[in-house]
Design a protein around this motif. Sequence first.
Motif, PDB file in Angstrom:
ATOM      1  N   TYR A   1       0.889  -1.221   0.084  1.00 47.35           N
ATOM      2  CA  TYR A   1      -0.030  -0.131   0.209  1.00 47.35           C
ATOM      3  C   TYR A   1       0.758   1.448  -0.056  1.00 47.35           C
ATOM      4  O   TYR A   1       0.376   2.239  -0.590  1.00 47.35           O
ATOM      5  CB  TYR A   1      -0.971  -0.158   1.260  1.00 47.35           C
ATOM      6  N   VAL A   2       1.979   1.320   0.701  1.00 49.13           N
ATOM      7  CA  VAL A   2       2.676   2.618   1.048  1.00 49.13           C
ATOM      8  C   VAL A   2       3.619   2.650   0.070  1.00 49.13           C
ATOM      9  O   VAL A   2       3.851   3.624  -0.867  1.00 49.13           O
ATOM     10  CB  VAL A   2       3.345   2.560   2.250  1.00 49.13           C
ATOM     11  N   LEU A   3       4.775   1.826  -0.191  1.00 48.94           N
ATOM     12  CA  LEU A   3       5.799   1.647  -0.910  1.00 48.94           C
ATOM     13  C   LEU A   3       5.678   2.011  -2.484  1.00 48.94           C
ATOM     14  O   LEU A   3       6.032   3.098  -3.245  1.00 48.94           O
ATOM     15  CB  LEU A   3       6.603   0.406  -0.910  1.00 48.94           C
ATOM     16  N   PRO A   4       4.496   1.619  -3.103  1.00 52.88           N
ATOM     17  CA  PRO A   4       4.063   2.024  -4.456  1.00 52.88           C
ATOM     18  C   PRO A   4       3.801   3.420  -4.719  1.00 52.88           C
ATOM     19  O   PRO A   4       3.836   4.095  -5.662  1.00 52.88           O
ATOM     20  CB  PRO A   4       2.827   1.006  -4.949  1.00 52.88           C
ATOM     21  N   LYS A   5       3.461   4.326  -3.776  1.00 55.00           N
ATOM     22  CA  LYS A   5       3.045   5.469  -3.771  1.00 55.00           C
ATOM     23  C   LYS A   5       4.336   6.500  -3.574  1.00 55.00           C
ATOM     24  O   LYS A   5       3.899   7.920  -3.632  1.00 55.00           O
ATOM     25  CB  LYS A   5       1.890   5.749  -2.702  1.00 55.00           C
ATOM     26  N   ILE A   6       5.481   5.918  -3.214  1.00 53.35           N
ATOM     27  CA  ILE A   6       6.633   6.782  -2.803  1.00 53.35           C
ATOM     28  C   ILE A   6       7.644   6.868  -4.181  1.00 53.35           C
ATOM     29  O   ILE A   6       7.679   5.706  -4.999  1.00 53.35           O
ATOM     30  CB  ILE A   6       7.683   6.109  -1.791  1.00 53.35           C
TER      31      ILE A   6
ATOM     32  N   GLN B   1      10.929  -4.095  -7.345  1.00 51.66           N
ATOM     33  CA  GLN B   1      11.386  -4.430  -8.942  1.00 51.66           C
ATOM     34  C   GLN B   1      10.316  -5.222  -9.923  1.00 51.66           C
ATOM     35  O   GLN B   1      10.261  -4.955 -10.972  1.00 51.66           O
ATOM     36  CB  GLN B   1      12.600  -5.266  -8.766  1.00 51.66           C
ATOM     37  N   LYS B   2       9.577  -5.942  -9.169  1.00 50.97           N
ATOM     38  CA  LYS B   2       8.439  -6.512 -10.002  1.00 50.97           C
ATOM     39  C   LYS B   2       7.500  -5.820 -10.591  1.00 50.97           C
ATOM     40  O   LYS B   2       6.754  -5.978 -11.609  1.00 50.97           O
ATOM     41  CB  LYS B   2       7.894  -7.735  -9.199  1.00 50.97           C
TER      42      LYS B   2
ATOM     43  N   LYS C   1       9.638  -0.754 -10.139  1.00 54.49           N
ATOM     44  CA  LYS C   1      10.233   0.448  -9.497  1.00 54.49           C
ATOM     45  C   LYS C   1      11.602  -0.034  -8.794  1.00 54.49           C
ATOM     46  O   LYS C   1      11.854  -1.084  -8.337  1.00 54.49           O
ATOM     47  CB  LYS C   1       9.395   0.835  -8.099  1.00 54.49           C
ATOM     48  N   HIS C   2      12.575   0.919  -8.908  1.00 55.60           N
ATOM     49  CA  HIS C   2      14.003   0.968  -8.056  1.00 55.60           C
ATOM     50  C   HIS C   2      14.083   1.874  -6.921  1.00 55.60           C
ATOM     51  O   HIS C   2      14.384   2.942  -7.155  1.00 55.60           O
ATOM     52  CB  HIS C   2      14.867   1.002  -9.296  1.00 55.60           C
ATOM     53  N   MET C   3      13.598   1.422  -5.713  1.00 55.07           N
ATOM     54  CA  MET C   3      13.606   2.399  -4.865  1.00 55.07           C
ATOM     55  C   MET C   3      14.974   2.214  -4.006  1.00 55.07           C
ATOM     56  O   MET C   3      15.854   1.567  -3.927  1.00 55.07           O
ATOM     57  CB  MET C   3      12.514   1.877  -3.771  1.00 55.07           C
ATOM     58  N   ASN C   4      15.109   3.498  -3.189  1.00 55.88           N
ATOM     59  CA  ASN C   4      16.156   3.635  -2.277  1.00 55.88           C
ATOM     60  C   ASN C   4      15.837   3.500  -0.859  1.00 55.88           C
ATOM     61  O   ASN C   4      15.282   4.279  -0.328  1.00 55.88           O
ATOM     62  CB  ASN C   4      16.578   5.210  -2.495  1.00 55.88           C
ATOM     63  N   LEU C   5      16.210   1.944  -0.575  1.00 54.45           N
ATOM     64  CA  LEU C   5      15.493   1.393   0.769  1.00 54.45           C
ATOM     65  C   LEU C   5      16.890   1.484   1.649  1.00 54.45           C
ATOM     66  O   LEU C   5      17.697   0.785   1.399  1.00 54.45           O
ATOM     67  CB  LEU C   5      14.811   0.216   0.528  1.00 54.45           C
ATOM     68  N   ASN C   6      16.425   1.954   3.020  1.00 52.95           N
ATOM     69  CA  ASN C   6      17.333   2.084   4.010  1.00 52.95           C
ATOM     70  C   ASN C   6      16.840   1.577   5.134  1.00 52.95           C
ATOM     71  O   ASN C   6      15.609   1.446   5.307  1.00 52.95           O
ATOM     72  CB  ASN C   6      18.025   3.269   4.048  1.00 52.95           C
ATOM     73  N   ALA C   7      17.588   1.438   6.304  1.00 51.46           N
ATOM     74  CA  ALA C   7      16.888   0.850   7.498  1.00 51.46           C
ATOM     75  C   ALA C   7      17.810   1.370   8.703  1.00 51.46           C
ATOM     76  O   ALA C   7      18.927   1.872   8.487  1.00 51.46           O
ATOM     77  CB  ALA C   7      16.956  -0.618   7.494  1.00 51.46           C
ATOM     78  N   VAL C   8      17.222   1.509   9.870  1.00 53.83           N
ATOM     79  CA  VAL C   8      17.956   1.803  11.173  1.00 53.83           C
ATOM     80  C   VAL C   8      17.780   0.728  12.187  1.00 53.83           C
ATOM     81  O   VAL C   8      16.890   0.023  12.167  1.00 53.83           O
ATOM     82  CB  VAL C   8      17.144   3.237  11.918  1.00 53.83           C
TER      83      VAL C   8
END
Length: 348
Positions: free
Chosen positions: A92-97, A130-131, A134-141
């Motif tokens: 729901y969220v990532l496709p909108k970013i 990727q499917k 989209k090629h997103m810049n994903l990071n984590a803490v």
Amino acid sequence: MAVVTIVGSGMMGSALAFPARENGHEVRLVGTPLDREIIDACRKTDRHPKFNRDFPAGVKYYQIEELEDALNGADAVIGGVSSFGVDWFSDYVLPKISDTTPVLTVTKGLMDTEDGKLLTYPDVWDARMQKLGKHMNLNAVGGPCTSYELVAHDQTEVAFCGKDMETLRYLRSLMATDYYHISLSTDVIGIESAVALKNGYALGIALTIGVNQKNFGPDSELHFNSQAAVFGQSVREMAKLLRYQGADTLDNLCVGAGDLYVTVYGGRTRLVGILLGRGLTIDEAKAELNGVTLESLVVAERVARAVKKCAANGILNAAEFPLLMHVDDILAGRSAVDIPWEKFTFEV
């Protein structure tokens, strides 16, 4: 001034609104479908229901149907969902970013595959995006940080991890304060695996607290020898799992060990471990903690399942993970707590 949108108004996501807003950025806090009452309360009081301190002035609050407005013009997005919201966040969220907007997630956990591999959530999300093209810049803490102590401005040191160091430096510039200190690492597998593994092992350490309460009384003094022994065994087993995962350096283990320490001394995992150590079954412990999210159980189950599959294929030796296997016996096999102390000893 940057625009920082936080999706998920649980305690950790909401806590990150403090350093972001105190650094002068526009902060937009968005509730998930389960957070409606939290956002309503924030709008009325400027305070999260679980915190004892108001948000910094100027934080803006959004219900989930306002998500697209909250994402519009965002320079960075923080994912504040629990591990139980992983699928919802990716669907729901990532496709909108926008692909050009960096995402920083606080979600801790691992997913196991049929062949016994353990995948970090950024890797899972990246494959799904990727499917979709989209090629997103994903990071984590990751790292030792409890939300209420961050809100209180207790000195806190964490690690941001991602594939691109420049992006990590940018995210650090948004979030770092005189109380929130941030290391950077491009070893996503190492950091994310370490801070996920600590959840299952913190439960194992907390067992000793419950066992001692059972043996000596609920108000007896804490017994640190037993906690320290299981802590040491936890770090040994975590190190072996990180090597299996392909972690780059021992720095990742240090981040995980710090997170393990803080988890043992507070939070939901400590509670369930104590109840199990006192003699409750996992079903009785869950009933006692009705409504409490228990991510540690999910992590322990998945990691144990992966280890057993790898052991069956000759990749790992399950005997080298006696604490993990005992926690799995307790959770999956409904076995009584009987910590295998002698299996922790070694000769070198």
